[in-house]
Design a protein around this motif. Structure first.
Motif, PDB file in Angstrom:
ATOM      1  N   ILE A 133       4.160  21.669 -10.553  1.00 23.35           N
ATOM      2  CA  ILE A 133       5.186  22.488 -10.583  1.00 23.35           C
ATOM      3  C   ILE A 133       6.340  22.042  -9.790  1.00 23.35           C
ATOM      4  O   ILE A 133       6.213  21.503  -8.696  1.00 23.35           O
ATOM      5  CB  ILE A 133       4.687  23.964 -10.014  1.00 23.35           C
ATOM      6  N   ILE A 134       7.610  21.848 -10.366  1.00 24.93           N
ATOM      7  CA  ILE A 134       8.756  21.470  -9.481  1.00 24.93           C
ATOM      8  C   ILE A 134       9.535  22.719  -8.944  1.00 24.93           C
ATOM      9  O   ILE A 134       9.796  23.475  -9.931  1.00 24.93           O
ATOM     10  CB  ILE A 134       9.531  20.657 -10.779  1.00 24.93           C
ATOM     11  N   VAL A 135       9.822  22.827  -7.602  1.00 24.76           N
ATOM     12  CA  VAL A 135      10.380  23.847  -7.202  1.00 24.76           C
ATOM     13  C   VAL A 135      11.763  23.610  -6.794  1.00 24.76           C
ATOM     14  O   VAL A 135      11.965  22.366  -6.070  1.00 24.76           O
ATOM     15  CB  VAL A 135       9.562  24.354  -5.953  1.00 24.76           C
ATOM     16  N   ARG A 136      12.887  24.417  -6.770  1.00 29.10           N
ATOM     17  CA  ARG A 136      14.288  24.210  -6.498  1.00 29.10           C
ATOM     18  C   ARG A 136      14.126  24.504  -4.958  1.00 29.10           C
ATOM     19  O   ARG A 136      13.994  25.799  -4.675  1.00 29.10           O
ATOM     20  CB  ARG A 136      15.148  24.782  -7.211  1.00 29.10           C
ATOM     21  N   ASN A 137      14.475  24.175  -4.121  1.00 22.72           N
ATOM     22  CA  ASN A 137      14.514  24.050  -2.460  1.00 22.72           C
ATOM     23  C   ASN A 137      16.099  24.813  -2.363  1.00 22.72           C
ATOM     24  O   ASN A 137      17.045  24.664  -3.057  1.00 22.72           O
ATOM     25  CB  ASN A 137      14.443  23.135  -1.726  1.00 22.72           C
ATOM     26  N   PRO A 138      16.056  25.712  -1.213  1.00 22.12           N
ATOM     27  CA  PRO A 138      17.499  26.314  -0.730  1.00 22.12           C
ATOM     28  C   PRO A 138      18.783  25.284  -0.703  1.00 22.12           C
ATOM     29  O   PRO A 138      19.835  25.745  -1.006  1.00 22.12           O
ATOM     30  CB  PRO A 138      17.026  26.899   0.337  1.00 22.12           C
ATOM     31  N   ASP A 139      18.155  24.093  -0.232  1.00 28.34           N
ATOM     32  CA  ASP A 139      19.170  23.117  -0.055  1.00 28.34           C
ATOM     33  C   ASP A 139      19.711  22.366  -1.332  1.00 28.34           C
ATOM     34  O   ASP A 139      20.587  21.322  -1.470  1.00 28.34           O
ATOM     35  CB  ASP A 139      18.881  22.137   1.192  1.00 28.34           C
ATOM     36  N   GLY A 140      19.271  22.773  -2.657  1.00 30.84           N
ATOM     37  CA  GLY A 140      19.514  21.939  -3.650  1.00 30.84           C
ATOM     38  C   GLY A 140      18.743  20.876  -3.973  1.00 30.84           C
ATOM     39  O   GLY A 140      18.747  20.173  -5.405  1.00 30.84           O
ATOM     40  N   THR A 141      17.811  20.486  -3.154  1.00 29.43           N
ATOM     41  CA  THR A 141      16.734  19.442  -3.662  1.00 29.43           C
ATOM     42  C   THR A 141      15.612  19.966  -4.119  1.00 29.43           C
ATOM     43  O   THR A 141      15.437  21.338  -4.397  1.00 29.43           O
ATOM     44  CB  THR A 141      16.221  18.755  -2.125  1.00 29.43           C
ATOM     45  N   PHE A 142      14.533  19.158  -4.684  1.00 28.31           N
ATOM     46  CA  PHE A 142      13.325  19.681  -5.372  1.00 28.31           C
ATOM     47  C   PHE A 142      12.107  19.088  -4.588  1.00 28.31           C
ATOM     48  O   PHE A 142      12.187  18.012  -4.017  1.00 28.31           O
ATOM     49  CB  PHE A 142      13.447  19.165  -6.950  1.00 28.31           C
ATOM     50  N   SER A 143      11.164  19.871  -4.862  1.00 28.88           N
ATOM     51  CA  SER A 143       9.919  19.423  -4.459  1.00 28.88           C
ATOM     52  C   SER A 143       8.818  19.576  -5.462  1.00 28.88           C
ATOM     53  O   SER A 143       9.074  20.549  -6.433  1.00 28.88           O
ATOM     54  CB  SER A 143       9.472  19.903  -3.002  1.00 28.88           C
ATOM     55  N   ASP A 144       7.580  19.072  -5.201  1.00 32.22           N
ATOM     56  CA  ASP A 144       6.652  19.387  -6.309  1.00 32.22           C
ATOM     57  C   ASP A 144       5.373  19.935  -5.426  1.00 32.22           C
ATOM     58  O   ASP A 144       5.097  19.562  -4.520  1.00 32.22           O
ATOM     59  CB  ASP A 144       6.209  18.098  -6.964  1.00 32.22           C
ATOM     60  N   ILE A 145       4.597  20.861  -6.320  1.00 33.22           N
ATOM     61  CA  ILE A 145       3.365  21.253  -6.109  1.00 33.22           C
ATOM     62  C   ILE A 145       2.476  21.038  -7.135  1.00 33.22           C
ATOM     63  O   ILE A 145       2.536  21.449  -8.021  1.00 33.22           O
ATOM     64  CB  ILE A 145       3.565  22.787  -5.644  1.00 33.22           C
ATOM     65  N   LYS A 146       1.197  20.428  -6.627  1.00 30.49           N
ATOM     66  CA  LYS A 146       0.199  19.977  -7.504  1.00 30.49           C
ATOM     67  C   LYS A 146      -1.203  20.884  -7.563  1.00 30.49           C
ATOM     68  O   LYS A 146      -1.385  21.253  -6.520  1.00 30.49           O
ATOM     69  CB  LYS A 146      -0.114  18.468  -7.432  1.00 30.49           C
ATOM     70  N   SER A 147      -1.706  21.247  -8.795  1.00 27.96           N
ATOM     71  CA  SER A 147      -2.827  21.711  -8.475  1.00 27.96           C
ATOM     72  C   SER A 147      -4.034  20.873  -7.971  1.00 27.96           C
ATOM     73  O   SER A 147      -3.714  19.521  -7.822  1.00 27.96           O
ATOM     74  CB  SER A 147      -3.485  22.379 -10.036  1.00 27.96           C
ATOM     75  N   LYS A 148      -5.233  21.306  -7.788  1.00 27.06           N
ATOM     76  CA  LYS A 148      -6.086  20.362  -6.869  1.00 27.06           C
ATOM     77  C   LYS A 148      -6.694  19.045  -7.721  1.00 27.06           C
ATOM     78  O   LYS A 148      -6.844  18.055  -6.981  1.00 27.06           O
ATOM     79  CB  LYS A 148      -7.438  21.211  -6.493  1.00 27.06           C
ATOM     80  N   GLY A 149      -6.459  19.012  -9.062  1.00 22.50           N
ATOM     81  CA  GLY A 149      -6.911  17.910  -9.698  1.00 22.50           C
ATOM     82  C   GLY A 149      -6.032  17.212 -10.499  1.00 22.50           C
ATOM     83  O   GLY A 149      -6.215  16.132 -11.229  1.00 22.50           O
ATOM     84  N   PHE A 150      -4.735  17.430 -10.241  1.00 21.81           N
ATOM     85  CA  PHE A 150      -3.437  16.941 -10.900  1.00 21.81           C
ATOM     86  C   PHE A 150      -3.474  15.329 -10.648  1.00 21.81           C
ATOM     87  O   PHE A 150      -3.011  14.638 -11.484  1.00 21.81           O
ATOM     88  CB  PHE A 150      -2.258  17.649 -10.778  1.00 21.81           C
TER      89      PHE A 150
END
Length: 93
Positions: free
Chosen positions: A70-87
């Motif tokens: 999952i790619i998430v939009r942060n409040p400052d306009g940057t992006f971060s990612d969150i991966k499932s346990k086996g990705f």
């Protein structure tokens, strides 16, 4: 008034599931799902777009043979990612 609300929000093609009046308020910008079938992956990716980021990852982690990024939009306009346990096994250096 309705038109003003729509143009003040980031663009999204996914509507909030509880009402068709507003687009999703999720901070998820993108969801990639690896699943046994294309139809399952597509449906889960769309579902992740309207869920809260950590709820979505918990949902994916509860399933067998399914992984997600999952790619998430942060409040400052940057992006971060969150991966499932086996990705990580699907990421090449």
């Amino acid at each position: 008034f309705f038109f003003f609300l729509m143009i003040r929000r980031p663009p999204s093609s996914t509507l909030f599931p509880y009402t068709t009046l507003f687009r999703s308020q999720s901070k998820v910008s993108s969801a990639t799902v690896i699943a046994p079938t294309c139809m399952l992956a597509d449906g889960l990716a769309t579902t992740l777009l309207v869920m809260k980021k950590y709820e979505g990852i918990r949902f994916i982690n509860s399933m067998d043979n399914v992984e997600a990024l999952i790619i998430v939009r942060n409040p400052d306009g940057t992006f971060s990612d969150i991966k499932s346990k086996g990705f990580d096994v699907y990421i090449k250096d």
